[in-house]
Design a protein around this motif. Structure first.
Motif, PDB file in Angstrom:
ATOM      1  N   ARG A 170       0.833  -1.206   0.000  1.00  0.00           N
ATOM      2  CA  ARG A 170       0.000   0.000   0.000  1.00  0.00           C
ATOM      3  C   ARG A 170       0.870   1.260   0.000  1.00  0.00           C
ATOM      4  O   ARG A 170       0.582   2.240  -0.703  1.00  0.00           O
ATOM      5  CB  ARG A 170      -0.917  -0.007   1.222  1.00  0.00           C
ATOM      6  N   ASP A 186      -6.004  10.104  -2.008  1.00  0.00           N
ATOM      7  CA  ASP A 186      -6.736   9.347  -0.981  1.00  0.00           C
ATOM      8  C   ASP A 186      -6.891   7.905  -1.465  1.00  0.00           C
ATOM      9  O   ASP A 186      -7.302   7.680  -2.613  1.00  0.00           O
ATOM     10  CB  ASP A 186      -8.114   9.976  -0.760  1.00  0.00           C
ATOM     11  N   PRO A 187      -6.552   6.906  -0.631  1.00  0.00           N
ATOM     12  CA  PRO A 187      -6.678   5.502  -1.091  1.00  0.00           C
ATOM     13  C   PRO A 187      -8.096   5.129  -1.508  1.00  0.00           C
ATOM     14  O   PRO A 187      -8.284   4.143  -2.221  1.00  0.00           O
ATOM     15  CB  PRO A 187      -6.219   4.691   0.122  1.00  0.00           C
ATOM     16  N   ARG A 188      -9.095   5.913  -1.090  1.00  0.00           N
ATOM     17  CA  ARG A 188     -10.478   5.608  -1.456  1.00  0.00           C
ATOM     18  C   ARG A 188     -10.946   6.356  -2.702  1.00  0.00           C
ATOM     19  O   ARG A 188     -12.084   6.164  -3.135  1.00  0.00           O
ATOM     20  CB  ARG A 188     -11.399   5.953  -0.279  1.00  0.00           C
ATOM     21  N   SER A 189     -10.073   7.205  -3.280  1.00  0.00           N
ATOM     22  CA  SER A 189     -10.469   8.004  -4.434  1.00  0.00           C
ATOM     23  C   SER A 189     -10.543   7.141  -5.693  1.00  0.00           C
ATOM     24  O   SER A 189      -9.838   6.136  -5.817  1.00  0.00           O
ATOM     25  CB  SER A 189      -9.475   9.149  -4.648  1.00  0.00           C
ATOM     26  N   PRO A 190     -11.402   7.505  -6.666  1.00  0.00           N
ATOM     27  CA  PRO A 190     -11.514   6.724  -7.907  1.00  0.00           C
ATOM     28  C   PRO A 190     -10.210   6.657  -8.693  1.00  0.00           C
ATOM     29  O   PRO A 190      -9.897   5.633  -9.311  1.00  0.00           O
ATOM     30  CB  PRO A 190     -12.605   7.453  -8.693  1.00  0.00           C
ATOM     31  N   LEU A 193      -7.972   4.004  -7.084  1.00  0.00           N
ATOM     32  CA  LEU A 193      -8.489   2.665  -7.340  1.00  0.00           C
ATOM     33  C   LEU A 193      -8.288   2.255  -8.798  1.00  0.00           C
ATOM     34  O   LEU A 193      -7.980   1.098  -9.093  1.00  0.00           O
ATOM     35  CB  LEU A 193      -9.989   2.608  -6.975  1.00  0.00           C
TER      36      LEU A 193
END
Length: 230
Positions: A170, A186-190, A193
């Motif tokens: 990560r 941000d690891p949650r951003s599109p 991903l």
């Protein structure tokens, strides 16, 4: 001091009683204190109850309660008064069905000694079998305990290694995203991903090519061996 107090209370009570008796003789019946004196000296007559003779209820009367018409009450009367109750003792014996119920109840709640001993032995045998089965399960589990502990420790180590590798991967992905886009994502951003999906696709493709190359090398190895021997 206690004796003087008792004498004083006794004299006050006697004086009050004498005063009431004198008022009874002096005051007329229609005075204000008349009803008070009449209530104070009221002596009710006793109820006209016959408590000496035997009470035998009339079963044909509607005023007789239903519970006094039962066979149970007849047994009670015969037990109290005997033949003077006028009840035939032959009617007090239980019927054949009632006798069978009594015998069955007696057998259920008060079985013979041999039956009780047999039941106790069967119960002890059942408890012994349960205890032995439980001890057998415990012994089997204790025999498996070293392997279970070793497996647990191995799984714990593997989970730690996996967590460490996942954390390093990560961090590597975040560093690559910062290098590719020029800023932290941000690891949650599109975007992040999508980049991870692209990298995983490339890694899968590399693994596939590597696997094909190893397969080709293994296919060529047996053909090269006879040439070396000649």
């Amino acid at each position: 001091m206690a004796a003087s107090m008792l004498c004083r209370r006794t004299s006050i009570f006697c004086w009050t009683f004498k005063g009431l008796s004198s008022l009874k003789t002096i005051l007329p019946a229609n005075s204000q204190c008349g009803p008070l004196l009449q209530i104070a000296h009221y002596n009710p007559k006793p109820l006209n109850l016959n408590l000496h003779d035997r009470y035998i209820p009339d079963k044909d009367s509607e005023r007789t309660p239903e519970w006094q018409k039962t066979a149970r009450y007849d047994r009670k009367l015969y037990g109290r008064y005997g033949s003077a109750s006028g009840i035939d003792p032959a009617t007090l014996w239980p019927s054949a069905g009632q006798l069978e119920e009594l015998v069955a109840e007696e057998r259920e709640w008060n079985p013979p000694l041999q039956v009780m001993l047999k039941n106790i032995a069967a119960k002890e045998k059942e408890e012994t079998a349960k205890r032995l089965a439980k001890e057998k399960i415990i012994a089997a589990n204790m025999a498996k305990m070293p392997k279970m502990i070793a497996d647990w420790r191995r799984e714990k180590r593997e989970s730690k290694v996996k967590l460490k590798e996942e954390k390093a991967r990560r961090g590597k992905l975040l560093a690559e995203a910062r290098e590719r886009f020029g800023y932290a994502l941000d690891p949650r951003s599109p975007k992040f991903l999508e980049m991870v999906a692209e990298i995983e696709k490339e890694e899968k493709k590399k693994k596939k090519l590597l696997k094909r190359r190893l397969k080709e090398e293994q296919a060529l190895t047996p053909a090269a061996a006879p040439v070396a021997s000649s």
